[in-house]
Design a protein around this motif. Structure first.
Motif, mmCIF file in Angstrom:
data_model
loop_
_atom_site.group_PDB
_atom_site.id
_atom_site.type_symbol
_atom_site.label_atom_id
_atom_site.label_comp_id
_atom_site.label_asym_id
_atom_site.label_seq_id
_atom_site.Cartn_x
_atom_site.Cartn_y
_atom_site.Cartn_z
ATOM 1 N N GLN A 46 -3.580 -103.385 3.493
ATOM 2 C CA GLN A 46 -2.311 -104.104 3.310
ATOM 3 C C GLN A 46 -2.456 -105.570 3.696
ATOM 4 O OE1 GLN A 46 1.372 -101.859 4.571
ATOM 5 N NE2 GLN A 46 -0.179 -100.420 5.299
ATOM 6 N N ILE A 47 -3.186 -105.820 4.797
ATOM 7 C CA ILE A 47 -3.399 -107.225 5.200
ATOM 8 C C ILE A 47 -4.133 -107.951 4.076
ATOM 9 C CG2 ILE A 47 -4.560 -108.775 6.833
ATOM 10 C CD1 ILE A 47 -4.165 -106.676 9.003
ATOM 11 N N LEU A 48 -5.170 -107.288 3.557
ATOM 12 C CA LEU A 48 -5.958 -107.911 2.490
ATOM 13 C C LEU A 48 -5.084 -108.261 1.289
ATOM 14 C CD1 LEU A 48 -9.313 -105.949 2.527
ATOM 15 C CD2 LEU A 48 -9.029 -108.429 2.708
ATOM 16 N N ASN A 49 -4.175 -107.354 0.938
ATOM 17 C CA ASN A 49 -3.305 -107.626 -0.208
ATOM 18 C C ASN A 49 -2.449 -108.862 0.005
ATOM 19 O OD1 ASN A 49 -4.298 -105.516 -1.675
ATOM 20 N ND2 ASN A 49 -2.717 -104.061 -0.996
ATOM 21 N N ILE A 50 -2.047 -109.071 1.262
ATOM 22 C CA ILE A 50 -1.207 -110.240 1.543
ATOM 23 C C ILE A 50 -2.031 -111.518 1.541
ATOM 24 C CG2 ILE A 50 0.298 -111.331 3.259
ATOM 25 C CD1 ILE A 50 0.865 -108.371 4.238
ATOM 26 N N ILE A 51 -3.221 -111.459 2.144
ATOM 27 C CA ILE A 51 -3.971 -112.719 2.309
ATOM 28 C C ILE A 51 -4.867 -113.069 1.119
ATOM 29 C CG2 ILE A 51 -3.934 -112.568 4.834
ATOM 30 C CD1 ILE A 51 -6.764 -111.636 4.847
ATOM 31 N N ARG A 52 -5.180 -112.088 0.279
ATOM 32 C CA ARG A 52 -6.133 -112.325 -0.814
ATOM 33 C C ARG A 52 -5.803 -113.556 -1.673
ATOM 34 N NH1 ARG A 52 -6.575 -107.171 -2.501
ATOM 35 N NH2 ARG A 52 -8.395 -106.472 -1.347
ATOM 36 N N ILE A 83 -7.254 -116.783 -0.278
ATOM 37 C CA ILE A 83 -8.674 -116.917 0.065
ATOM 38 C C ILE A 83 -9.384 -117.756 -0.976
ATOM 39 C CG2 ILE A 83 -10.848 -115.693 0.468
ATOM 40 C CD1 ILE A 83 -9.200 -113.333 1.477
ATOM 41 N N LYS A 84 -10.011 -118.830 -0.470
ATOM 42 C CA LYS A 84 -10.761 -119.704 -1.371
ATOM 43 C C LYS A 84 -12.218 -119.259 -1.359
ATOM 44 C CE LYS A 84 -8.892 -123.151 0.772
ATOM 45 N NZ LYS A 84 -8.668 -124.468 1.335
ATOM 46 N N LYS A 85 -12.772 -119.121 -2.521
ATOM 47 C CA LYS A 85 -14.169 -118.668 -2.591
ATOM 48 C C LYS A 85 -15.100 -119.851 -2.378
ATOM 49 C CE LYS A 85 -13.796 -114.322 -2.994
ATOM 50 N NZ LYS A 85 -13.162 -113.600 -4.059
ATOM 51 N N PRO A 118 -12.946 -106.478 12.875
ATOM 52 C CA PRO A 118 -14.252 -106.110 12.289
ATOM 53 C C PRO A 118 -14.114 -105.407 10.945
ATOM 54 C CG PRO A 118 -14.157 -105.488 14.605
ATOM 55 C CD PRO A 118 -12.785 -105.928 14.221
ATOM 56 N N LYS A 119 -13.083 -104.581 10.824
ATOM 57 C CA LYS A 119 -12.878 -103.871 9.545
ATOM 58 C C LYS A 119 -12.516 -104.854 8.434
ATOM 59 C CE LYS A 119 -11.611 -99.116 10.260
ATOM 60 N NZ LYS A 119 -12.260 -98.325 10.982
ATOM 61 N N LEU A 120 -11.681 -105.827 8.784
ATOM 62 C CA LEU A 120 -11.316 -106.862 7.808
ATOM 63 C C LEU A 120 -12.557 -107.617 7.352
ATOM 64 C CD1 LEU A 120 -8.081 -108.775 8.937
ATOM 65 C CD2 LEU A 120 -8.604 -107.961 6.642
ATOM 66 N N LEU A 121 -13.400 -107.949 8.328
ATOM 67 C CA LEU A 121 -14.633 -108.680 8.018
ATOM 68 C C LEU A 121 -15.519 -107.886 7.075
ATOM 69 C CD1 LEU A 121 -15.701 -110.315 11.400
ATOM 70 C CD2 LEU A 121 -15.455 -111.485 9.206
ATOM 71 N N GLN A 122 -15.664 -106.581 7.394
ATOM 72 C CA GLN A 122 -16.476 -105.693 6.544
ATOM 73 C C GLN A 122 -15.970 -105.666 5.117
ATOM 74 O OE1 GLN A 122 -16.466 -101.692 7.979
ATOM 75 N NE2 GLN A 122 -17.905 -102.136 9.653
ATOM 76 N N ARG A 123 -14.652 -105.491 4.994
ATOM 77 C CA ARG A 123 -14.062 -105.389 3.663
ATOM 78 C C ARG A 123 -14.247 -106.699 2.891
ATOM 79 N NH1 ARG A 123 -12.848 -103.657 0.383
ATOM 80 N NH2 ARG A 123 -10.687 -103.224 -0.125
ATOM 81 N N LEU A 124 -14.069 -107.815 3.578
ATOM 82 C CA LEU A 124 -14.240 -109.110 2.911
ATOM 83 C C LEU A 124 -15.674 -109.292 2.442
ATOM 84 C CD1 LEU A 124 -12.086 -111.467 5.150
ATOM 85 C CD2 LEU A 124 -11.754 -111.046 2.714
ATOM 86 N N LYS A 183 -3.476 -130.249 8.716
ATOM 87 C CA LYS A 183 -3.302 -130.333 7.265
ATOM 88 C C LYS A 183 -3.692 -129.030 6.544
ATOM 89 C CE LYS A 183 -2.269 -134.762 7.023
ATOM 90 N NZ LYS A 183 -2.364 -134.989 8.455
ATOM 91 N N ALA A 184 -4.163 -128.049 7.307
ATOM 92 C CA ALA A 184 -4.711 -126.840 6.683
ATOM 93 C C ALA A 184 -3.679 -126.101 5.838
ATOM 94 C CB ALA A 184 -5.262 -125.919 7.763
ATOM 95 N N GLU A 185 -4.136 -125.555 4.718
ATOM 96 C CA GLU A 185 -3.244 -124.762 3.854
ATOM 97 C C GLU A 185 -3.188 -123.321 4.307
ATOM 98 O OE1 GLU A 185 -3.619 -125.199 -0.286
ATOM 99 O OE2 GLU A 185 -2.741 -127.202 -0.072
ATOM 100 N N ALA A 186 -4.222 -122.907 5.022
ATOM 101 C CA ALA A 186 -4.262 -121.539 5.543
ATOM 102 C C ALA A 186 -5.012 -121.578 6.865
ATOM 103 C CB ALA A 186 -4.969 -120.624 4.553
ATOM 104 N N ILE A 187 -4.562 -120.783 7.827
ATOM 105 C CA ILE A 187 -5.183 -120.861 9.154
ATOM 106 C C ILE A 187 -5.181 -119.500 9.844
ATOM 107 C CG2 ILE A 187 -3.002 -121.518 10.295
ATOM 108 C CD1 ILE A 187 -4.664 -123.407 12.091
ATOM 109 N N VAL A 188 -6.236 -119.234 10.588
ATOM 110 C CA VAL A 188 -6.281 -118.074 11.472
ATOM 111 C C VAL A 188 -6.131 -118.610 12.890
ATOM 112 C CG1 VAL A 188 -7.627 -116.108 12.296
ATOM 113 C CG2 VAL A 188 -7.900 -116.876 9.938
ATOM 114 N N ILE A 189 -5.222 -118.032 13.653
ATOM 115 C CA ILE A 189 -5.010 -118.513 15.016
ATOM 116 C C ILE A 189 -5.283 -117.391 16.017
ATOM 117 C CG2 ILE A 189 -3.361 -119.511 16.648
ATOM 118 C CD1 ILE A 189 -1.873 -120.690 14.234
ATOM 119 N N ALA A 190 -6.153 -117.671 16.981
ATOM 120 C CA ALA A 190 -6.501 -116.685 18.003
ATOM 121 C C ALA A 190 -5.721 -116.937 19.274
ATOM 122 C CB ALA A 190 -8.001 -116.776 18.294
#
Ligand code: FAD
Ligand code: AMP
Lengths: 327, 263
Positions: free
Chosen positions: B252-258, B261-263, A316-322, A208-215
């Motif tokens: 670019q990935i961030l721009n697409i997924i932002r 993203i639910k806070k 890891p870079k994505l994680l840092q930025r988030l 039912k997820a609206e958004a998902i990360v798949i490994a």
């Protein structure tokens, strides 16, 4: 209209006191099919006792009749007593169509009934249609989902197991009314198997997820980071089947032809090659973005956006930025 | 000594299979075949029981003569015997006719304790054949198992379900369907390969060898038919490439997924 072979039947599989979702999905589809050629929908509910509440629920989801078979041997699903009870019901009432959710128990049961009664059976269907006065066409996915065979049964009831997630659960109508009929099918055979242990976990339902990360297996060494990414964004976390076969992730979060079907608004897929058996589980995503180090990997052509790159560096870079954005 | 029968089929590699857009038939040229992946796991499960308890393992398959090398491969991996059930009369079988034919062949084998199948085939993917075989043989079944033990002559199997599992015990004979990926199939044994190449003779049974009529097998014995094949669009996608330095890619990935993203 002949009296023989009327009705679209659905096997209402239970887990404890509840009819499972895949059965309700099938019920919704059964309703639509029956309405198309003017027939009734019946649910079949088996258990030890007290099945009326579940029968009422099935009626509110679209059944006109619910046949209840009660016997202590039917408390939990078991092949021999269940297949015996159902085949007696089918022989007695002669439905036109008999649908099962293509769950593990549903497939276990349907295959047994097919041989017991000599009936044609279409498997794992993702598409169903009616032609003429109740002739069922069933779409069976093959080769992991790349090709669909449109099949027809030559016997009645026309039987099919239906892929969970292929149809959506109908809306509950609290005003709907129907009939409940308790049926005595006679003495049932004891199960030849003894249950030593039975364990159920509570797992998040990723379908039912609206958004998902798949490994995928490509990030085997760093699943934790991918999982963390999903948590940071409040997205569900899924995987490809090999990760679950290796015991690296729980079984109920793998996506694909033999796993969950997901239909999120967005899926971020990292380190998966894009095998047909996997893709058929995410094909319903609105948007797919993928990261794979191999430019030749098929996943790129199943993506709206794709990165040819090393997930171990990008994640890891994505994680840092988030994390930075959070502050 | 326990006798284990493994039902094994040969399937084309799914990724290579395409539909001819004009004739709507499957293009078979140039497509590689393999032992059906789940059946390789079933065979490995049988061989592990053989290693531990000294069972006899027989592999059977119903298919065309071109399956011969794969049946022999199963023997090279460690099976004791292999039988190919092959006849033009068997062509076009649905799961019902397939199960009936396999059940008749298993009956002909005589004594057996355990029948192992794969959970499903990678081409048709029905998973209906194992329970149908069990019904035709009038024996119990435990489907979707990922672990098998023999304890004091009884079969104990772990059956994987949605969101859980159950462990069931049963006296033989019993049919089990084995989960894809539940073990790591072994490589062929080189010494056995020499023996198989030189001396092993694959048994091939035609319909005359089984207690079945022409009406009960193949297309005639089938109760479901394929009307048409359609290509399934597994997704028409934009296929936009994201490139640049790693930092640029991340932006670019961030721009697409932002937005998602639910806070
Ligand atoms: C009957 C049957 C049913 C099946 N059902 C399912 C199912 O339901 N679901 C399912 O998922 N599979 C299923 N499979 C298995 C399926 O065929 C594939 O084997 C599986 O999906 C492959 O998983 P994967 O993409 O994780 O692994 P692989 O195919 O091994 O792909 C790994 C990918 O990771 C990439 N990679 C490696 N390192 C990196 C890195 N550092 N950064 C980025 N990328 C990297 C590689 O380039 C490769 O493309 C089934 C198979 C059969 C036979
Ligand atoms: N033609 C066949 N020959 C031998 N075994 C088969 C055949 N078809 C199906 N099986 C067995 O039944 C299992 C499930 O197949 P299916 O029901 O077609 O998905 C396979 O994994 C095999 O073990």
């Amino acid at each position: 209209m002949s009296q023989e072979y009327r009705g679209v039947w659905v096997f209402l599989e239970r887990r404890g006191d509840e009819v499972i979702e895949p059965s309700l999905e099938v019920l919704g589809k059964a309703r639509e099919l029956a309405d198309r050629y003017g027939d009734n929908v019946a649910g079949v509910l088996m258990g030890a006792k007290n099945l009326e509440i579940q029968a009422e629920t099935a009626i509110k989801y679209g059944a006109d009749v619910v046949y209840i078979v009660e016997d202590p041997l039917l408390e939990d699903y078991s092949t021999i007593p269940y297949s015996e009870a159902l085949s007696r019901l089918v022989k007695k009432y002669k439905p036109n169509i008999m649908l099962y959710p293509a769950t593990r128990n549903g497939r276990d049961l349907a295959g047994r009934i097919s041989a017991k009664l000599g009936l044609g059976l279409s498997a794992n269907t993702v598409w169903l249609d009616i032609v003429g006065d109740g002739v069922l066409l069933a779409g069976v996915p093959g080769f992991g989902g790349g090709i669909m065979a449109v099949t027809k049964c030559l016997t009645k009831p026309q039987m099919s197991t239906v892929r969970p997630g292929a149809f959506s659960k109908p809306r509950l109508n609290p005003m709907r009314e129907g009939r409940i009929e308790k049926v005595d099918v006679g003495k049932l055979p004891d199960p030849p198997t003894k249950t030593i242990e039975k364990v159920f976990f509570t797992v998040e339902d990723i379908s039912k997820a609206e958004a998902i990360v798949i490994a995928g297996i490509g990030v085997r060494e760093n699943i934790e980071a991918v999982k963390k990414l999903s948590e940071k964004m409040n997205w569900a976390f899924g995987a490809t089947r090999p990760l679950s076969d290796e015991g690296l992730v729980p079984r109920d979060i793998f996506v694909g032809a033999t796993g969950k079907v997901v239909k999120p608004k967005i899926a971020l897929i990292v380190g998966a090659s894009g095998a047909a058996h996997f893709i058929s589980g995410v094909a319903g995503a609105e948007k797919i973005i993928s990261i794979n180090i191999d430019p030749e990997a098929p996943i790129h052509s199943y993506s709206d956006y794709s990165v040819v790159g090393d997930a171990y560096k990008i994640i890891p870079k994505l994680l840092q930025r988030l994390e930075a954005e959070r502050r | 000594m326990m006798h284990i029968v493994v039902c094994m089929k040969v399937t084309p590699k799914s990724e290579q299979v395409k539909l001819d857009p004009n004739t709507k038939t499957i293009i078979r040229e140039g497509v590689e075949n393999e032992i059906n992946p789940a059946d390789k796991n079933a065979l490995e499960a049988a061989l592990q029981l053989k290693d531990k308890h000294g069972c006899k393992v027989t592999v059977i398959g119903m298919g065309p003569p071109m399956w011969e090398p794969y049946m022999k491969l199963a023997v090279t991996m460690g099976a004791d015997d292999a039988i190919l059930i092959s006849d033009r009369a068997f062509a076009g079988a649905d799961t019902l006719a397939t199960s009936r034919t396999l059940a008749a062949a298993i009956k002909k084998l005589g004594e057996y304790d355990l029948i192992l199948c794969g959970e499903e085939s990678s081409d048709a993917g029905t998973g209906h054949v194992p329970p149908s075989i069990a019904e035709f043989l009038n024996i119990p079944q435990i489907t979707f198992v990922n672990n098998i033990e023999i304890i004091e002559g009884k079969i104990r199997a772990k059956r994987v379900l949605e969101g859980g599992y159950e462990v069931l015990e049963c006296a033989p004979p019993v049919l089990l369907s084995v989960e894809y990926g539940c073990n790591t199939p072994r490589f062929p044994d080189f010494r056995r390969k020499r023996w198989v190449d030189k001396e092993f003779k694959l048994k091939i049974w035609s319909i005359g060898e089984l207690q079945l009529s022409n009406e009960e097998v193949g297309l005639k014995g089938s109760r479901s038919i394929v009307e048409e094949l359609r290509e399934m669009k597994l997704g028409e996608r934009a296929r936009q490439k994201i490139s640049g330095t790693e930092d640029e890619i991340v932006e670019q990935i961030l721009n697409i997924i932002r937005p998602y993203i639910k806070k």
